[in-house]
Design a protein around this motif. Structure first.
Motif, PDB file in Angstrom:
ATOM      1  N   UNK A   1       0.853  -1.190   0.000  1.00 27.23           N
ATOM      2  CA  UNK A   1       0.000   0.000   0.000  1.00 27.23           C
ATOM      3  C   UNK A   1       0.887   1.237   0.000  1.00 27.23           C
ATOM      4  N   UNK A   2       0.356   2.330  -0.517  1.00 29.34           N
ATOM      5  CA  UNK A   2       0.988   3.650  -0.414  1.00 29.34           C
ATOM      6  C   UNK A   2       0.245   4.393   0.685  1.00 29.34           C
ATOM      7  N   UNK A   3       0.926   4.679   1.791  1.00 31.64           N
ATOM      8  CA  UNK A   3       0.272   5.273   2.953  1.00 31.64           C
ATOM      9  C   UNK A   3       1.170   6.339   3.582  1.00 31.64           C
ATOM     10  N   UNK A   4       0.606   7.179   4.457  1.00 36.94           N
ATOM     11  CA  UNK A   4       1.426   8.174   5.147  1.00 36.94           C
ATOM     12  C   UNK A   4       2.477   7.500   6.036  1.00 36.94           C
ATOM     13  N   UNK A   5       3.709   8.026   6.017  1.00 38.30           N
ATOM     14  CA  UNK A   5       4.782   7.400   6.793  1.00 38.30           C
ATOM     15  C   UNK A   5       4.480   7.263   8.285  1.00 38.30           C
ATOM     16  N   UNK A   6       3.914   8.289   8.886  1.00 35.40           N
ATOM     17  CA  UNK A   6       3.661   8.256  10.321  1.00 35.40           C
ATOM     18  C   UNK A   6       2.761   7.119  10.757  1.00 35.40           C
ATOM     19  N   UNK A   7       1.971   6.646   9.852  1.00 39.32           N
ATOM     20  CA  UNK A   7       1.040   5.562  10.148  1.00 39.32           C
ATOM     21  C   UNK A   7       1.719   4.204  10.200  1.00 39.32           C
ATOM     22  N   UNK A   8       2.762   4.020   9.402  1.00 41.74           N
ATOM     23  CA  UNK A   8       3.358   2.689   9.279  1.00 41.74           C
ATOM     24  C   UNK A   8       4.789   2.572   9.793  1.00 41.74           C
ATOM     25  N   UNK A   9       5.507   3.669   9.941  1.00 44.93           N
ATOM     26  CA  UNK A   9       6.895   3.561  10.369  1.00 44.93           C
ATOM     27  C   UNK A   9       7.063   2.885  11.731  1.00 44.93           C
ATOM     28  N   UNK A  10       6.168   3.088  12.688  1.00 50.20           N
ATOM     29  CA  UNK A  10       6.303   2.321  13.939  1.00 50.20           C
ATOM     30  C   UNK A  10       6.264   0.804  13.687  1.00 50.20           C
ATOM     31  N   UNK A  11       5.490   0.376  12.711  1.00 51.19           N
ATOM     32  CA  UNK A  11       5.389  -1.052  12.398  1.00 51.19           C
ATOM     33  C   UNK A  11       6.604  -1.544  11.612  1.00 51.19           C
ATOM     34  N   UNK A  12       7.251  -0.645  10.844  1.00 49.96           N
ATOM     35  CA  UNK A  12       8.466  -1.067  10.136  1.00 49.96           C
ATOM     36  C   UNK A  12       9.611  -1.223  11.130  1.00 49.96           C
ATOM     37  N   UNK A  13       9.618  -0.399  12.168  1.00 48.93           N
ATOM     38  CA  UNK A  13      10.682  -0.487  13.180  1.00 48.93           C
ATOM     39  C   UNK A  13      10.587  -1.786  13.982  1.00 48.93           C
ATOM     40  N   UNK A  14       9.382  -2.321  14.145  1.00 49.58           N
ATOM     41  CA  UNK A  14       9.215  -3.573  14.897  1.00 49.58           C
ATOM     42  C   UNK A  14       9.297  -4.804  13.992  1.00 49.58           C
ATOM     43  N   UNK A  15       9.403  -4.578  12.669  1.00 54.89           N
ATOM     44  CA  UNK A  15       9.519  -5.692  11.742  1.00 54.89           C
ATOM     45  C   UNK A  15       8.194  -6.292  11.297  1.00 54.89           C
ATOM     46  N   UNK A  16       7.084  -5.683  11.708  1.00 56.98           N
ATOM     47  CA  UNK A  16       5.773  -6.184  11.277  1.00 56.98           C
ATOM     48  C   UNK A  16       5.489  -5.835   9.817  1.00 56.98           C
ATOM     49  N   UNK A  17       6.087  -4.729   9.354  1.00 57.37           N
ATOM     50  CA  UNK A  17       5.958  -4.278   7.964  1.00 57.37           C
ATOM     51  C   UNK A  17       7.334  -3.860   7.473  1.00 57.37           C
ATOM     52  N   UNK A  18       7.451  -3.668   6.181  1.00 52.90           N
ATOM     53  CA  UNK A  18       8.702  -3.155   5.632  1.00 52.90           C
ATOM     54  C   UNK A  18       8.433  -1.989   4.692  1.00 52.90           C
ATOM     55  N   UNK A  19       9.258  -0.963   4.817  1.00 46.01           N
ATOM     56  CA  UNK A  19       9.157   0.207   3.940  1.00 46.01           C
ATOM     57  C   UNK A  19       9.998  -0.065   2.696  1.00 46.01           C
ATOM     58  N   UNK A  20       9.358  -0.023   1.534  1.00 46.12           N
ATOM     59  CA  UNK A  20      10.063  -0.257   0.271  1.00 46.12           C
ATOM     60  C   UNK A  20      10.676   1.047  -0.233  1.00 46.12           C
ATOM     61  N   UNK A  21       9.907   2.144  -0.214  1.00 40.19           N
ATOM     62  CA  UNK A  21      10.436   3.415  -0.679  1.00 40.19           C
ATOM     63  C   UNK A  21       9.430   4.536  -0.561  1.00 40.19           C
ATOM     64  N   UNK A  22       9.941   5.756  -0.618  1.00 39.50           N
ATOM     65  CA  UNK A  22       9.105   6.955  -0.539  1.00 39.50           C
ATOM     66  C   UNK A  22       8.662   7.396  -1.925  1.00 39.50           C
ATOM     67  N   UNK A  23       7.515   8.025  -1.979  1.00 39.15           N
ATOM     68  CA  UNK A  23       6.957   8.494  -3.254  1.00 39.15           C
ATOM     69  C   UNK A  23       7.575   9.808  -3.725  1.00 39.15           C
ATOM     70  N   UNK A  24       8.491  10.352  -2.939  1.00 38.75           N
ATOM     71  CA  UNK A  24       9.213  11.579  -3.301  1.00 38.75           C
ATOM     72  C   UNK A  24      10.697  11.314  -3.109  1.00 38.75           C
ATOM     73  N   UNK A  25      11.469  12.373  -3.060  1.00 31.41           N
ATOM     74  CA  UNK A  25      12.883  12.229  -2.712  1.00 31.41           C
ATOM     75  C   UNK A  25      13.030  11.908  -1.227  1.00 31.41           C
ATOM     76  N   UNK A  26      14.219  12.044  -0.727  1.00 37.34           N
ATOM     77  CA  UNK A  26      14.477  11.811   0.700  1.00 37.34           C
ATOM     78  C   UNK A  26      13.605  12.741   1.538  1.00 37.34           C
ATOM     79  N   UNK A  27      13.256  12.284   2.742  1.00 36.16           N
ATOM     80  CA  UNK A  27      12.385  13.075   3.596  1.00 36.16           C
ATOM     81  C   UNK A  27      12.802  12.935   5.055  1.00 36.16           C
ATOM     82  N   UNK A  28      12.755  14.060   5.777  1.00 29.56           N
ATOM     83  CA  UNK A  28      13.023  14.035   7.215  1.00 29.56           C
ATOM     84  C   UNK A  28      11.952  13.224   7.953  1.00 29.56           C
ATOM     85  N   UNK A  29      10.792  13.045   7.323  1.00 31.47           N
ATOM     86  CA  UNK A  29       9.731  12.244   7.947  1.00 31.47           C
ATOM     87  C   UNK A  29      10.127  10.774   8.050  1.00 31.47           C
TER      88      UNK A  29
END
Length: 170
Positions: free
Chosen positions: A110-138
């Motif tokens: 899914x393409x979703x807001x980072x704040x919604x899923x990054x806590x789950x990527x940190x615990x390994x429940x999900x994985x972030x493939x990439x951002x829809x823009x360039x690099x982001x402080x978010x």
């Protein structure tokens, strides 16, 4: 305060009782942000993600908050940029339902807001493939999709301040 959905409203529903292009005065951009392509933890990561996704064709699904949403249209844009990418759209009532389906493995991406899923990527429940823009402080540890093999892809969500048509500049 309006968001990006207003920009696609007339295209998706020609019978709208208003014209987003002429019935509003845009005053200021308030914020813009990327989305993150996130995947369930049980699929390959990095460049192998796209190889597996294209190999699985329409056996994989992606979620969004509904038809015509930025997550839906963004994924359709992504499909046009990645040859052979054909996941099937599954609309949900909201992003929490999308995240729950991702964690459960019911959908693969899914393409979703980072704040919604990054806590789950940190615990390994999900994985972030990439951002829809360039690099982001978010999401400083998440590469842009252009760095993981997607050419010419850029998508931002935004919020802007608007008012009625013909509002004076002052």
């Amino acid at each position: 305060v309006i968001n990006g959905n207003l920009t696609t409203a007339k295209t998706l529903n020609p019978k709208l009782p208003f014209d987003p292009a002429s019935d509003f005065t845009l005053l200021s951009l308030l914020v813009s942000a990327p989305l993150v392509l996130v995947a369930s933890a049980n699929v390959p990561s990095g460049a192998a993600f796209f190889a597996s996704a294209t190999q699985n064709g329409d056996k994989w699904n992606y979620g969004s908050v509904g038809n015509g949403s930025v997550g839906h249209l963004g994924m359709e844009l992504l499909k046009s940029k990645v040859k052979g990418l054909k996941p099937v759209h599954i609309p949900f009532k909201g992003n929490p339902d999308v995240v729950t389906a991702l964690i459960a493995g019911d959908i693969q991406m899914a393409l979703v807001p980072p704040g919604l899923v990054l806590p789950h990527t940190k615990t390994g429940k999900l994985q972030a493939i990439g951002l829809s823009t360039g690099r982001s402080a978010l999401a400083p540890d998440v590469p842009p999709l252009t760095e993981v093999g997607v050419r010419d892809f850029h998508l931002e969500v935004f919020a802007a301040l608007g008012g009625p048509a013909n509002l004076s500049k002052a």
